[in-house]
Design a protein around this motif. Sequence first.
Motif, PDB file in Angstrom:
ATOM      1  N   PRO A 128      47.556 -17.276  30.769  1.00  0.00           N
ATOM      2  CA  PRO A 128      46.331 -18.659  32.177  1.00  0.00           C
ATOM      3  C   PRO A 128      47.041 -19.759  32.452  1.00  0.00           C
ATOM      4  CG  PRO A 128      46.753 -19.239  29.721  1.00  0.00           C
ATOM      5  CD  PRO A 128      47.236 -17.766  29.660  1.00  0.00           C
ATOM      6  N   MET A 132      38.729 -20.437  37.859  1.00  0.00           N
ATOM      7  CA  MET A 132      38.738 -21.590  37.458  1.00  0.00           C
ATOM      8  C   MET A 132      38.207 -22.352  37.850  1.00  0.00           C
ATOM      9  SD  MET A 132      42.778 -22.727  37.335  1.00  0.00           S
ATOM     10  CE  MET A 132      43.628 -23.251  35.923  1.00  0.00           C
ATOM     11  N   VAL A 159      47.435 -30.116  33.439  1.00  0.00           N
ATOM     12  CA  VAL A 159      46.748 -28.652  33.907  1.00  0.00           C
ATOM     13  C   VAL A 159      47.324 -28.148  34.118  1.00  0.00           C
ATOM     14  CG1 VAL A 159      47.137 -28.705  36.109  1.00  0.00           C
ATOM     15  CG2 VAL A 159      44.917 -27.911  34.980  1.00  0.00           C
ATOM     16  N   ILE A 180      47.326 -21.801  36.561  1.00  0.00           N
ATOM     17  CA  ILE A 180      47.380 -22.008  37.666  1.00  0.00           C
ATOM     18  C   ILE A 180      48.473 -20.680  38.298  1.00  0.00           C
ATOM     19  CG2 ILE A 180      48.439 -23.415  39.763  1.00  0.00           C
ATOM     20  CD1 ILE A 180      46.956 -25.621  37.583  1.00  0.00           C
ATOM     21  N   MET A 191      35.004 -23.246  35.011  1.00  0.00           N
ATOM     22  CA  MET A 191      36.087 -24.016  33.999  1.00  0.00           C
ATOM     23  C   MET A 191      36.030 -25.675  34.759  1.00  0.00           C
ATOM     24  SD  MET A 191      37.257 -22.766  31.634  1.00  0.00           S
ATOM     25  CE  MET A 191      38.026 -21.058  32.137  1.00  0.00           C
ATOM     26  N   ILE A 192      36.506 -25.293  35.666  1.00  0.00           N
ATOM     27  CA  ILE A 192      36.925 -27.121  36.431  1.00  0.00           C
ATOM     28  C   ILE A 192      35.353 -27.894  36.289  1.00  0.00           C
ATOM     29  CG2 ILE A 192      37.386 -28.295  38.224  1.00  0.00           C
ATOM     30  CD1 ILE A 192      39.536 -26.434  39.020  1.00  0.00           C
ATOM     31  N   ILE A 238      41.190 -26.259  30.408  1.00  0.00           N
ATOM     32  CA  ILE A 238      41.427 -26.279  32.165  1.00  0.00           C
ATOM     33  C   ILE A 238      42.356 -25.409  32.235  1.00  0.00           C
ATOM     34  CG2 ILE A 238      40.762 -25.852  34.191  1.00  0.00           C
ATOM     35  CD1 ILE A 238      39.288 -28.490  33.739  1.00  0.00           C
ATOM     36  N   GLY A 239      43.766 -26.075  31.753  1.00  0.00           N
ATOM     37  CA  GLY A 239      44.775 -24.949  31.621  1.00  0.00           C
ATOM     38  C   GLY A 239      45.167 -23.821  30.860  1.00  0.00           C
ATOM     39  N   GLY A 272      43.395 -25.195  41.437  1.00  0.00           N
ATOM     40  CA  GLY A 272      43.267 -25.760  40.126  1.00  0.00           C
ATOM     41  C   GLY A 272      44.679 -27.498  40.434  1.00  0.00           C
ATOM     42  N   GLY A 303      42.303 -21.375  31.338  1.00  0.00           N
ATOM     43  CA  GLY A 303      41.615 -20.350  33.109  1.00  0.00           C
ATOM     44  C   GLY A 303      42.037 -19.047  33.386  1.00  0.00           C
TER      45      GLY A 303
END
Lengths: 186, 195
Positions: free
Chosen positions: A56, B24, B92, A58, B27-28, B13-14, B59, B17
């Motif tokens: 998961p 994402m 994040v 970025i 999620m955000i 979120i991180g 993100g 995601g």
Amino acid sequence: MNFYIKSFLIFFRIGLFTIGGGYAMIPLIENELVDKRKWISRDEFLDLIALSQTVPGIFAVNIAIFIGYKLRRFWGAFAMAAGTILPSFTIILAIALCFQQFKDNPTIESIFKGIRPAVVALIAAPTFKMAKSARINLYNAWIPVVSALLIWLLGFSPIYIIILSGLGGYLYGRYLHKQKTKKEDC
Amino acid sequence: MLFLQLFYAFFKIGLFGFGGGYAMISMIQGEVVTRHQWLSSPEFTDIIAISQMTPGPIGINSATYVGYTAVVNAGYSHAIGVVGSIITTFAVVCPSFILMLLISKFFLKYQKHPIIASVFNGLRPAVVGLMAAATLILINQENFGTSSFQVITSCILFIGTFIASYRYKVNPILLILICGACGFLLFNESMPSFI
């Protein structure tokens, strides 16, 4: 030049010039690290990309972290991740500072009135592309439909959907595995 | 308290995601707009537009922007707003570092493991649902307007952009610029009205 400064600068440059996130970065990183500098082999690079996609977070940052860790452990990962993050952090911070002042400007507002529906369409389009690559068919179409409705109408947190679907996939996989071993026993 | 909430929200979120930038967004949105109301729905849409036009992943962009805006909206100074954006951006990416340290122990065994493969078989269809939800939530009065003129114009822009992007793969930046120009011409009060 110091390895960490060099790798920071490479990822800083890539981060600064790629619009569109992680996938747009892949060919640039490949060119820099595999072809030009030969820091890692192409096979290793492809493995790292595949790995970055399964964790998961970025995607762009994950790529930087995994390559950096492979080359120089924690501080390598830190230098490359910092390089990736810093350009967009600085640019967005500058925009946020300005935007606070322009927010109520009627001209800016009128421009954004046109942009907002376009942005919604730009999120809708990849949803259908994603549905294709996730191989959505008649049997599993209920999963995206139910999750979308739970989030949209009942205000479910997407986080619960992720946890539930991961768990569901795991249990289903175990069930299939058991069926297979049962058949082999007979 | 606000800083802790910001850190916790973006850490989650991180951590959860999966499925790239667009997944994402949902999620955000869930944390920032629905749950904590740090941003309004149009503000959130505007950030996505800005993210599409500037370098960097959505993100990071939204973490930085929300960190700053939420703190300033709560009445703190600009300098403390910058601290807020550092906290959220750090939060994040934090899970990625932790996961890296965990995964590097097993490294390549991890992704070929049958458990991971079956978890992803469940995740992939759900991510499609997440993206659909993000779209549905954003189709609202705040983004599409309340006057019939604005609603109709917004629908035309929406459909046009969708077809141009999905069918003809037109560059998203170009589409945003065109729709921004349309907005300027159609909604600007200082311009003579067309209808």
